[in-house]
Structure formats: structure tokens, C-alpha cells
Write a protein that holds these residues in place. Structure first.
Motif, PDB file in Angstrom:
ATOM      1  N   CYS A   7       0.818  -1.524   0.510  1.00 58.17           N
ATOM      2  CA  CYS A   7       0.376   0.652  -0.561  1.00 58.17           C
ATOM      3  C   CYS A   7       0.771   1.449   0.145  1.00 58.17           C
ATOM      4  N   ALA A  37      -1.417  -1.399  -4.433  1.00 63.08           N
ATOM      5  CA  ALA A  37      -1.843  -0.666  -4.268  1.00 63.08           C
ATOM      6  C   ALA A  37      -1.414   0.780  -4.874  1.00 63.08           C
ATOM      7  N   ALA A  58      -5.181   2.876  -5.298  1.00 64.94           N
ATOM      8  CA  ALA A  58      -5.459   3.535  -4.143  1.00 64.94           C
ATOM      9  C   ALA A  58      -6.189   4.241  -3.912  1.00 64.94           C
TER      10      ALA A  58
END
Length: 404
Positions: A7, A37, A58
Motif C-alpha cells: 500500500c 495498491a 489506491a
């Protein structure tokens, strides 16, 4: 097969994705699925298609163009990144939770992703931080002033942190997640991969840590091709949005050096306008290891990975920071004696003079070579293996929330 979700939420450029890619490849070799992401998808296909990694956008806060006050602490960075609005913070955290529900990851690897961390507070899976020291603030309350050259009252630091903490806890309450006692509790991680050297840690005076060493961005790219005109070789890695870019290039064209400049995403028209016999510009990444070996001086904006690549090659540097993280890195470089910097606030900057000094005065190259010898045993490939194996262990071990 276990699944790791990488992330990335705050920051710019392709350095974040490229830095994690060697670890992702190691995780894949260990039998794990890795999904990215990403805040910025511009270079996703270029970087990830070869290994067939899946990637997606994201949930981030898109800039609205309004000027933001300078942050004096990590809390201030969060305040400027959307932690001022509890409702919007909640909706973005819910978007992250939707991703988690659909992807069912067995581990989160968080690269400057505070809202993704907030959304994961109830997940019973391992969480690891990944990145430079700037992305992992010390576990203090209030979080310290990161502009020590400016006087910031303790009350200002405390008030900013409380504002962020209240918004975060409001969002957590709506998600039926436990509240944060202090803001640093947000970084309740099972592992924190601090990918830097201690000398380059943005918070080095506030902590001792297990440093993993920097992530050297990439070995792919084009071989460096230097102009045949000029003596000493200078390599520059510059962002197109840097306000002093054209002034710098003008001064470089009028210099006696052979200069190779990488400006990601620049146009043929820009290259034609700003090139000369002694200055070549390319929009394509160059092989960092070969460039660092061949150049006499490097110019960059202060990303830890780029700084580290040239320090490990024993080369002095001119740093041109244009945001806070880079400025602190530039000051660390000056403290080490391996280079100097020109601040973004400089009026009519003279870039040529510090470059001449860095090339003429041997003390900078000597200090850089001393640093290089200190870390001669550092192996980026082994770093990626070690981080991936630690992630593998976390994913394979029984996990109890709150343990580490």
C-alpha cells in the motif's frame, strides 16, 4: 499461497514502487502473491508488467490546489494530507477496508500509507512499515519538530497532534475500531523495515533502530552515454516540476563539464530546447550502478535511495530539495561532509559555484569514499531477501492481534 498487499498513499515519483519491487520478486519466488495498491499509476505498467504483478489505484486524497501551511511535525504532514476532516478521512478509510475485503490479504506492507494503516486497525493480519526513516516517525507524543532550525512551541505541536488524533479517533469510532491513545499508536506494526542508513535517518536523534539499509531503486534502464565534450562527468536526476530546472540547465550548458541529465517524462521539445554539445537529456531511467561508478559528481533532489546509490559509489553530491523530506536529507548530506545543497527558497540561485567547489575540493570526495568503505559490505540483493523472508515468516506464523 499467501497474499501480500503493498500500500502506497503519500509521496511522488516511481521510487516507492521501484524500491519495493525487489522484495516483491523475492516474495513471489517464495510462493506468495503480491498486489500493489499505488498512489500513482504512471509507471506501474513499466515497472510491474514484466513480473506480471497486479496493481490498482489506491484510495487517495486528490490535491485541490489550495496552498498548505508548512508542516512542523509528522502530525502536520497528516493534517495537510486529509486528517483535518473526520468525514473524508472515514470515507477513504472505508475505501481501503473495501479493498481489504475484496483482496483478502494475509499481510499488509505499508509505504507512507497512514489511512491504509488506520483502516487496518481491526484486521487480524500482520502489518509492516516499509520505507525511509521519514515515513516512520518516532513513537513519541507529541511528535517532534522536524524543522529544528525554526522555533516551534510545544503547544503548537500538541495542538496539531490533538487535531489529527481527534479526527482519526472519530473515523475509528465509526468503523467500530479501538481508538488511538496517542497518534504514534497508529504505527502499531509487527515489523518496521527502516530502509536507510542511520546517518540518513530523518529522525536519527530521536531513536535507535534496526536499519535495513537503503533500497537502491533499480538496475534496469539504459547504459549512461556521456557527451564527448567536457572533462569531469556530472549526472543529474531531476524532476520536471522543479522550479529551478531551466536555470540549472542553462548554467550547466555554459559549464566545462560533460553532463547527463535524467528528467522523467520530459518531452522531445524540452530536450531539444535545453540540450547542448556538453549536456544530454533523457526521459528514460539510466542504470544507476553504472552511472554512479562513472560520474565524478551527482545532482539530485534528495531521495534517500538516490543519495545512497551515489554515496555507496563514493561520489560527492549537490542536492536540490524542494520539499521537507528532501531538505532534511540534504542537511544530513552536508553534515556528513559529502556534499552541499541549494534550497528551493534561493533567489537567483548560482548552481555552478557549488558544483565547481565540490569538484575542486577533494574533501568531499574523500568523505564520500570514507562512507562508501564503511558500508562496503552492504548488499541490496541480500536486503531484499532478508525482508521477504521476514514477511514470509510473519505470514506463515499464527497471528494474534497486538502481538509482534
Amino acid at each position: 499461497m499467501s497474499r501480500a498487499l503493498y500500500c502506497w498513499e503519500l509521496g511522488a515519483g516511481y521510487g516507492h514502487t521501484a524500491a519495493f519491487l525487489p522484495v516483491a520478486r523475492q516474495l513471489k519466488s517464495l510462493g506468495h502473491d503480491v498486489i500493489f495498491a499505488l498512489r500513482d499509476l504512471e509507471y506501474a505498467e513499466t515497472l510491474l508488467a514484466k513480473d506480471r504483478f497486479c496493481y490498482l489505484q489506491a484510495p487517495i486524497r486528490w490535491p485541490d490546489g489550495r496552498p498548505l501551511p508548512p508542516a512542523s511535525s509528522y502530525s502536520g504532514i497528516l493534517l495537510n494530507s486529509g486528517f483535518h476532516d473526520a468525514t473524508n478521512l472515514y470515507t477513504r478509510a472505508k475505501a481501503w477496508q473495501s479493498l481489504y475485503a475484496h483482496l483478502q490479504p494475509d499481510m499488509l506492507i505499508l509505504d507512507h500509507a497512514p489511512i491504509a494503516l488506520l483502516a487496518a486497525r481491526r484486521l487480524n493480519i500482520p502489518r509492516a512499515g516499509f520505507g525511509s526513516g521519514f515515513l516512520s516517525p518516532p513513537r513519541l507524543s507529541p511528535m517532534p519538530n522536524i524543522r529544528p532550525w525554526l522555533r516551534v512551541a510545544d503547544k503548537v505541536l500538541t495542538d496539531t497532534e490533538n487535531q489529527v488524533l481527534n479526527a482519526a479517533n472519530s473515523a475509528l469510532e465509526r468503523m467500530n475500531a479501538p481508538p488511538l491513545r496517542i497518534l504514534a499508536d497508529l504505527f502499531d506494526l509487527d515489523e518496521d523495515f527502516l530502509c536507510t542508513f542511520p546517518e540518513l535517518d530523518h529522525y536519527r536523534q530521536w531513536r535507535t533502530a534496526n536499519y535495513r539499509g537503503p533500497t537502491i531503486l533499480q538496475t534496469d534502464g539504459m547504459a549512461p552515454v556521456w557527451p564527448s565534450v567536457g572533462a569531469e562527468k556530472i549526472f543529474a536526476y531531476l524532476r520536471p516540476e522543479y522550479s529551478g530546472l531551466e536555470i540549472l540547465l542553462k548554467q550547466l550548458r555554459a559549464s566545462p563539464w560533460s553532463i547527463l541529465v535524467h528528467v522523467p517524462g520530459t518531452t522531445p521539445a524540452f530536450i531539444a530546447k535545453n540540450s547542448s554539445a556538453n549536456l544530454h537529456i533523457t526521459p528514460h531511467p539510466v542504470i544507476i550502478s553504472a552511472t554512479a561508478e562513472q560520474c565524478d559528481l551527482a545532482i539530485c533532489h534528495g531521495g534517500v535511495a538516490t543519495l545512497s546509490a551515489f554515496l555507496l559509489a563514493g561520489k560527492p553530491m549537490l542536492v536540490l530539495p524542494f520539499h521537507l523530506e528532501q531538505l532534511i536529507s540534504a542537511q544530513n548530506i552536508a553534515t556528513l561532509g559529502v556534499g552541499t545543497y541549494v534550497s528551493a527558497e534561493s533567489k537567483n540561485p548560482n548552481y555552478k559555484a557549488p558544483m565547481a567547489e565540490l569538484l575542486r575540493n577533494s574533501k568531499y570526495a574523500l568523505a564520500a569514499r570514507k562512507f562508501s568503505k564503511k558500508y562496503a559490505g552492504f548488499a541490496p540483493a541480500q536486503q531484499a531477501i532478508d525482508i521477504a523472508e521476514r514477511c514470509h515468516t510473519l505470514m506463515q506464523s499464527p497471528y494474534i492481534k497486538g502481538s509482534s
